[in-house]
Scaffold this active site. Structure first.
Site, short mmCIF file in Angstrom:
data_model
loop_
_atom_site.label_atom_id
_atom_site.label_comp_id
_atom_site.label_asym_id
_atom_site.label_seq_id
_atom_site.Cartn_x
_atom_site.Cartn_y
_atom_site.Cartn_z
CD GLU A 159 -2.68 -1.19 2.66
OE1 GLU A 159 -2.50 -0.22 3.43
OE2 GLU A 159 -4.38 -1.88 2.62
CD GLU A 268 -5.41 -7.47 2.31
OE1 GLU A 268 -6.30 -6.88 2.71
OE2 GLU A 268 -4.10 -7.47 2.60
#
Length: 387
Positions: A159, A268
């Protein structure tokens, strides 16, 4: 055939509860998608402990890959300057190895869940660039060396790309004071140096479906490779909702990343059914303000405390069906699909972006019985063969 029959009987037994009635038979996700992609699940130290044997049996019957939810993040492995805590992560790896599963290490370099001492001296002043480089290097060396032969792959950087395709000015990027590329380059450089041969190295990111962010991820991978660094794949985090993102965006991201010669993982995965985040993933802390726990907000924001209405159950099934049709149609480009949790009660979506809600984002309910969505997902490969 005998082994399969025993397995099906065991699964049926797992899903029988104190009410004395058996839940519908649950077929196996990993068997349904065998030859297409690995089926993964994020697990916690509680799961590994075996204190819920029914959940363990369900996990093993359905999945052939695991990810750690928190036990391998920096604050868990290295909570203090002179403190290391490998126990829970070692148990996670041992569990995966014992059961012949693909074991992911997650994650080496992230702005979140990383203690401040990574970036500051004991007196609170910022570390110099040389100190930051050495901190990152020594951390990656220690961790990757410790888990050598125990994990199959690492999410090296997590991220770091912003929504506009630039870099997020958080954590390591903020500490270095650069544009973010230096951080990613160093992390992959050290991972390339210390990871044993055969250990794959990935970049993992949310909202990769967004065209501007996808462009940023592609540019990052291209720059890393141009600098001679190995990047084996990209994880597309799939914290999605009943009506977002657009399916064409998802398909485009899979195709664009695969075209680079990368392994593509759907990571995820969960589908949020609650208000607020239904139009997009919400990040930040503003919605965690205590005012949202007041009665007038709670009635709107947490509407399904007593169970998921039938019409929403149908919407969840329809959404998972269309997502897995995309994944199955791109099975030659996707290496793994990982759910972020085994059952609804274990999902982080009960606490994010608003704490203390009752969400239903996964294929299995809190009592381990399947949502209607499971049947829809299992049916896709067989339906494709019969067409």
């Amino acid at each position: 055939m005998k082994t399969k029959a025993i397995l099906l009987l065991a699964i049926a037994g797992i899903l029988s509860f104190s009410c004395g009635q058996s839940a519908p038979k649950v077929d196996s996700l990993k068997e349904a998608y065998d030859g297409s992609f690995k089926m993964g699940c994020a697990i916690s130290p509680f799961m590994v402990s075996g204190r819920n044997p029914q959940a363990v049996e369900l996990l093993l019957s359905q999945f052939n890959a695991i990810s750690p939810d928190n036990c391998m993040k920096p604050e868990s492995l290295h909570p203090g300057p002179d403190v290391w805590n490998f126990g829970p992560a070692d148990a996670y790896c041992e569990f995966g190895r014992e059961h012949g599963m693909f074991v992911l290490g997650h994650t080496l370099c992230w702005h979140n869940q990383t203690p401040e001492f990574f970036w500051t001296r004991p007196d609170g002043t910022p570390k110099s660039r040389a100190e930051l480089v050495e901190t990152l290097r020594s951390y990656i060396e220690t961790v990757v060396t410790h888990f050598a032969g125990k994990v199959d792959a690492w999410d090296v950087v997590n991220e770091i790309v912003a929504e506009d395709g630039g870099f997020r000015d958080l954590g390591w990027v903020k500490a270095f004071g650069g544009d973010g590329y230096e951080v990613a380059k160093l992390a992959f450089q050290f991972a390339n140096e210390y990871a044993p041969e055969g250990t794959e190295l990935y970049y993992n990111e949310f909202n990769v479906w967004r065209p501007s962010k996808l462009e940023g991820v592609i540019n990052l991978v291209r720059r890393l490779r141009a600098d001679g660094l190995r990047v084996d794949g990209v994880g597309i985090q799939a914290h999605w909702g009943l009506n977002y993102p657009k399916n064409e965006y998802i398909e485009n991201a899979i195709e664009e990343l695969s075209a680079l010669g990368l392994k593509v993982m759907i990571t995820e995965l969960d589908v949020d059914v609650l208000p607020i985040s239904k139009e997009g993933q919400v990040i930040g802390k503003s919605l965690q303000d205590p005012q949202y726990q007041l009665e007038e907000f709670e009635a709107f924001l947490d509407p399904y405390k007593d169970g998921l209405p039938a019409e929403v159950e149908d919407q969840l099934a329809a959404r998972y069906e269309e997502l897995f049709k995309i994944f199955y149609n791109h099975r030659d480009q996707i290496d793994r699909v990982t759910f972020w949790g085994l059952h609804d009660g274990a999902s982080w979506k009960n606490g994010s972006p608003i704490p203390q809600r009752t969400n239903y984002p996964l294929l299995f309910q809190r009592d381990l019985t399947p949502h209607k969505a499971l049947e829809a997902v299992l049916a896709i490969p067989a339906a494709a063969v019969s067409e």
